[in-house]
Design an enzyme around this catalytic site. Structure first.
Site, PDB file in Angstrom:
ATOM      1  N   HIS A   1     -11.369  -0.399   6.926  1.00 45.01           N
ATOM      2  CA  HIS A   1      -9.940  -0.579   6.749  1.00 45.01           C
ATOM      3  C   HIS A   1      -9.120   0.214   7.786  1.00 45.01           C
ATOM      4  CE1 HIS A   1      -6.396  -0.522   3.636  1.00 45.01           C
ATOM      5  NE2 HIS A   1      -5.970  -0.469   4.865  1.00 45.01           N
TER       6      HIS A   1
ATOM      7  N   HIS B   1      -0.381   5.748   8.048  1.00 42.36           N
ATOM      8  CA  HIS B   1      -1.535   4.899   7.714  1.00 42.36           C
ATOM      9  C   HIS B   1      -1.708   3.870   8.818  1.00 42.36           C
ATOM     10  CE1 HIS B   1      -4.365   2.168   6.088  1.00 42.36           C
ATOM     11  NE2 HIS B   1      -3.491   1.219   5.866  1.00 42.36           N
TER      12      HIS B   1
ATOM     13  N   HIS C   1      -4.573   1.224  11.335  1.00 39.56           N
ATOM     14  CA  HIS C   1      -5.856   0.567  11.576  1.00 39.56           C
ATOM     15  C   HIS C   1      -6.301   0.915  12.987  1.00 39.56           C
ATOM     16  CE1 HIS C   1      -3.944  -2.483   8.626  1.00 39.56           C
ATOM     17  NE2 HIS C   1      -4.503  -1.502   7.977  1.00 39.56           N
TER      18      HIS C   1
ATOM     19  N   GLU D   1       0.799  -1.229   0.000  1.00 42.88           N
ATOM     20  CA  GLU D   1       0.000   0.000   0.000  1.00 42.88           C
ATOM     21  C   GLU D   1       0.832   1.281   0.000  1.00 42.88           C
ATOM     22  OE1 GLU D   1      -4.164  -0.715   1.807  1.00 42.88           O
ATOM     23  OE2 GLU D   1      -2.701  -0.876   3.438  1.00 42.88           O
TER      24      GLU D   1
END
Lengths: 247, 247, 247, 247
Positions: free
Chosen positions: A178, A108, A110, A89
């Site tokens: 996500h 980024h 979660h 990603e």
């Protein structure tokens, strides 16, 4: 997994080891704070070359070290892969750096309490002065609107561009089912926002559970807070860093 | 950031190092217990001079040390700044010490489960004997009522006075979208209250989530508990202190 | 604070140091597991004298040591006080040992997720096989029914007798706005119950929050589980003990 | 407690110590991550003999070591008991290995946030890309449907067969009022699923508490995610393992 074609991009040049150390610390801090699980990542723009960014090879943030940091161009091609596995990603980073010249660091994650806001119609909104950077209803990127049925990963430039478009001029964007992305002008700001986005998500969920109308921050209050020039990101950073040093 | 005019205030005199150690411990304990994040602070009134108070320079509570403690007058001017960065919100402390001669220690925190009560119409109320000091509906200071649109920080005497007025003769005051303040006759009492205000917030939220009418403490029960002369603040303090020593 | 009159009671005789070590471990385990805060306590009946029990002097459970253990008669008079501060609420232990000859260990805690059930009309009930010892609606002692307005502490024989009466033949009793008591035939069983009462409280709260009718354990299931002769309390005990040894 | 009749089964042969180390690590990782309490267990199929499996003797997962690993046939008879206490519920493992030749690792846990879904009519469903392996409504085994009133333990082949039947071709099955089972083609996959089943349970509960319609993963999304060949189970495994090494 290497998408590059032709010869690899040229390096933006050597980077101060202290800058790399801060990037490694950012990874470890966010893991220690429960924002990053084994699958998130943190990048910074190359301090000497706006067209390059720095990101660990594919490894859990909690255990990366300086030698894991790789250099990419903004199309997310590695400068010198050396056979290392790369985050699938990484296009999250490349495409946001393209779209947002003011952004020099990207997280980024979660982040666990934030994900629920990405799958309901309830909006994540700034509820406490420490998360005024959320500004208003936080935008939510549903990859289904961008590319139909997928495995939800930001696997290419198209996905990354779609995500960057939903982020717009904001500092946080949710990703449906996500996680989320937080950006900043420097790594301390991005880390701060990743942590306090999670904090805000908890505070809002608890306030909603108590019931009654909720007084969110007013837009003017958010503007006055985000416009402060005396915000001291260094203060919690020193504490977060001392925790990982003690581990 | 130094608001002083003219010459700096005179010192209230030397302070027993054991007193300073307790103030440092209070900071570390409240960080370890999850009450203080990187931005809260704890002060004590100068034991030898009612017109002075002691507060760390601008630093995360988890990592302060004895040499970080500074002395202020009640207008929150530093006695000897030595170029150190100061907490912007030190007026919380100065103005409450002015208004409440019985108070000798103050905790300002962003205690996570307490903030939600500051943004809803649901009142934080004493639900367990360990938090009888809450007494009744805990007052809530909305800086918007005091000074309109702001960055929510207690930046000056006006804000501090407004907060002290809402606190009144109570021991805890919420701050809308921001946090809370707990006070005490000594640092152990203030620390105890900061921790058990958070505990009460959790218990009340869980009781409300279960549903059914809730039996809060009766005013007479609160009075009997807060009137006890055999309350042993030293008991948990020793445990909390042993935890930070082990870190 | 010593309620004794006349000469102190005689000792039940020396106790195997391994028994004392288990009592100390029980205190530390329950603090480590988040069941005991700074104010709970754990006792055992004297192994050689049914009319005596062993309990720490007034100290936070997390930090007690073998030399803190004191001996009491069932009226809660100390055998040899040596000027040590005693738990005000030791009558919990004395009165339950009087009423329940089958009980040899008692835990009094402010177990955080259990307290909310003591202040609502929602009953704590067994929801998982590991907490079948709860059997049915857990009884709730409201000291207001026993002695009107008080400071909620079990300060004397009257309070202790009232609590023991509400406990009846059960193994757990809630205390309104205060905490709970768990008992067992030995210290491992009492510790197990204190931990899994907290676990059950969390599971039930989460199941209720999900919504829908809840399938609690049937009385026959509870009877079959509590009737097991192969329950292995030693298994988690060894793990809990290894955690405190590592601290 | 040993159900074997006649002579014990023959061994499937020696096992690479690195394989045993991974099984021990799996136990410790799942305890560290809060998925296993003192009563869960993890097994692997014997790498050289499909008719045998490896499982610790009866001991809390957090503290097992290589020498605790025992070998069983698929009827759950020990190859060489050496007087060691065995998990009563080992039939979970034997019966699933019989029914599912594709399964080489099994986790049985009392994963705390998953149990509530086993006692309500609300279904656990995949809400985040990291738990797409849940695929759809997770099946729920109620032992009452299999064998009426019991102590809820999987004590024999009948119970184990019933559980395996409810699991069917899925990777996770709930057990009413008890816990769940996660399976995988290897120990890393089974551990990953046990952890992210707990994560999904938390995310779903929080999303439901926020309110509003919830967008779960679409079946096509689940299929695309579980069909990935580049899923990197090694990435979080390395992090989880580093945590237990540091303990």
């Amino acid at each position: 997994m290497n998408d590059q074609t032709g010869s690899p991009p040229r390096s933006g040049g050597p980077v101060d080891p202290a800058v790399i150390d801060d990037l490694v610390a950012a990874n470890c801090i966010l893991a220690d704070q429960g924002v990053l699980d084994g699958y998130g990542h943190v990048s910074i723009r190359h301090p000497g070359a706006a067209g390059r960014y720095l990101l660990s090879r594919s490894k859990a943030p909690a255990i990366i070290a300086a030698e894991d940091i790789m250099e990419y161009d903004l199309d997310s091609n590695p400068v010198d892969q050396q056979g290392r596995l790369m985050y699938i990603e990484r296009y999250i980073h490349g495409e946001i750096y393209k779209a947002r010249p003011d952004v020099n660091a990207i997280v980024h994650s979660h982040s666990p309490t934030v994900i629920p806001y990405s799958v309901t119609t309830v909006k994540l909104r700034p509820i406490c002065h420490t998360s005024a950077f959320l500004k208003h209803d936080v935008p939510n990127f549903d990859i289904r609107d961008c590319d139909g049925m997928t495995d939800l990963l930001i696997r290419n430039e198209k996905h990354g561009r779609g995500l960057a478009r939903t982020l717009g001029e904001d500092d946080v964007v949710l990703m449906r089912g996500h996680g989320n992305v937080c950006v900043g002008a420097n790594v301390m700001a991005a880390v701060y926002r990743a942590i306090y986005t999670e904090v805000n998500a908890r505070l809002q969920a608890q306030a909603m559970a108590l019931g009654g109308p909720i007084k969110f921050l007013a837009p003017e209050e958010c503007a006055l807070i985000t416009g402060r020039t005396d915000t001291n990101f260094q203060r919690p950073w020193a504490m977060w860093k001392s925790r990982i040093a003690a581990n």
